[in-house]
Design a protein around this motif. Structure first.
Motif, PDB file in Angstrom:
ATOM      1  N   LYS A  89       0.837  -1.140  -0.011  1.00  0.00           N
ATOM      2  CA  LYS A  89       0.006  -0.027  -0.109  1.00  0.00           C
ATOM      3  C   LYS A  89       0.866   1.221   0.044  1.00  0.00           C
ATOM      4  N   GLY A  90       1.991   1.308   0.876  1.00  0.00           N
ATOM      5  CA  GLY A  90       3.015   2.552   0.917  1.00  0.00           C
ATOM      6  C   GLY A  90       3.504   2.780  -0.494  1.00  0.00           C
ATOM      7  N   LYS A  91       3.997   1.693  -0.938  1.00  0.00           N
ATOM      8  CA  LYS A  91       5.006   1.716  -2.086  1.00  0.00           C
ATOM      9  C   LYS A  91       4.004   2.039  -3.324  1.00  0.00           C
ATOM     10  N   LEU A  92       2.682   1.757  -3.444  1.00  0.00           N
ATOM     11  CA  LEU A  92       1.686   2.134  -4.440  1.00  0.00           C
ATOM     12  C   LEU A  92       1.435   3.786  -4.353  1.00  0.00           C
ATOM     13  N   GLU A  93       1.114   4.161  -3.131  1.00  0.00           N
ATOM     14  CA  GLU A  93       0.923   5.325  -2.830  1.00  0.00           C
ATOM     15  C   GLU A  93       1.862   6.428  -2.963  1.00  0.00           C
ATOM     16  N   GLY A  94       3.191   6.004  -2.507  1.00  0.00           N
ATOM     17  CA  GLY A  94       4.325   6.873  -2.798  1.00  0.00           C
ATOM     18  C   GLY A  94       4.677   6.890  -4.359  1.00  0.00           C
ATOM     19  N   HIS A  95       4.460   5.727  -4.873  1.00  0.00           N
ATOM     20  CA  HIS A  95       4.680   5.846  -6.628  1.00  0.00           C
ATOM     21  C   HIS A  95       3.659   6.822  -7.257  1.00  0.00           C
ATOM     22  N   LEU A  96       2.423   6.529  -6.989  1.00  0.00           N
ATOM     23  CA  LEU A  96       1.312   7.578  -7.580  1.00  0.00           C
ATOM     24  C   LEU A  96       1.579   8.922  -7.274  1.00  0.00           C
ATOM     25  N   LYS A  97       2.198   9.259  -6.112  1.00  0.00           N
ATOM     26  CA  LYS A  97       2.314  10.530  -5.649  1.00  0.00           C
ATOM     27  C   LYS A  97       3.816  11.190  -6.185  1.00  0.00           C
ATOM     28  N   SER A  98       4.654  10.384  -6.685  1.00  0.00           N
ATOM     29  CA  SER A  98       5.918  10.822  -7.172  1.00  0.00           C
ATOM     30  C   SER A  98       5.588  11.370  -8.601  1.00  0.00           C
TER      31      SER A  98
END
Length: 192
Positions: A89-98
């Protein structure tokens, strides 16, 4: 004396009828951002992800009971995934915000401004608006329904128009099952 009284009555009558026939200015109804939801769903060859994002502000404009306009600001840092847990979850959210996707640090808000509203039924409208994501603005058309103090809208957004290129077959060849489709869905439930 009778003439002045008659003139006064006519002046008052004319003033009252003029006020009664003067159209009411558009009424701006503020959206209750804490009670409203924006749900997103993105698709890839091997499945999909979904989540929510919060509105920072929003309003709908009415002429009587007819929708005539609207404007919304989306709070991009609130983007979350609801279909994953923990590390993923953290990886996906971080990637979408990058910068690969929505570049939230440089572009903390997105905006939608209605440019035309056409009634398609008693409570239904087709809206065209200018959507700004990552500093790029493009027109979008979608349907919205109004019931009392609630509204629901659904729209498809083509991310490739907003310089969101990561994993897009429109920009990269031979991605195979790593392809992420350009269009994502938004379902918006508003309370105002």
């Amino acid at each position: 004396m009778k003439k002045s009284a008659l003139s006064l009555v006519l002046a008052v009558f004319t003033g009252v009828t003029t006020m009664a026939s003067t159209p009411v200015d558009n009424e701006v109804k503020q959206v209750k951002t804490t009670e409203s939801t924006v749900t997103w769903k993105g698709y890839k060859v091997t499945g999909s992800h979904h989540g929510t994002i919060a509105l920072k502000s929003g309003s709908l404009i009415f002429d009587g009971d007819k929708l005539t306009g609207g404007e919304f600001v989306v709070d991009m840092p609130t983007l979350v995934s609801n279909d994953l847990q923990g590390e993923y979850k953290g990886k996906l959210e971080g990637h979408l915000k990058s910068d690969d996707f929505f570049g939230v640090d440089a572009h903390p808000t997105s905006k939608l401004v209605f440019t035309s509203v056409k009634a398609t039924g008693k409570n239904s409208y087709e809206v065209t608006g200018d959507l700004t994501i990552k500093g790029k603005t493009n027109p979008v058309t979608f349907d919205i329904s109004i019931y009392g103090n609630k509204a629901t809208a659904t729209m498809k957004v083509d991310r490739s128009l907003y310089d969101v290129k990561y994993g897009s077959g429109s920009f990269f060849d031979n991605l195979g099952d790593k392809t992420i489709y350009d269009e994502f869905d938004l379902v918006v439930d508003l309370v105002f």
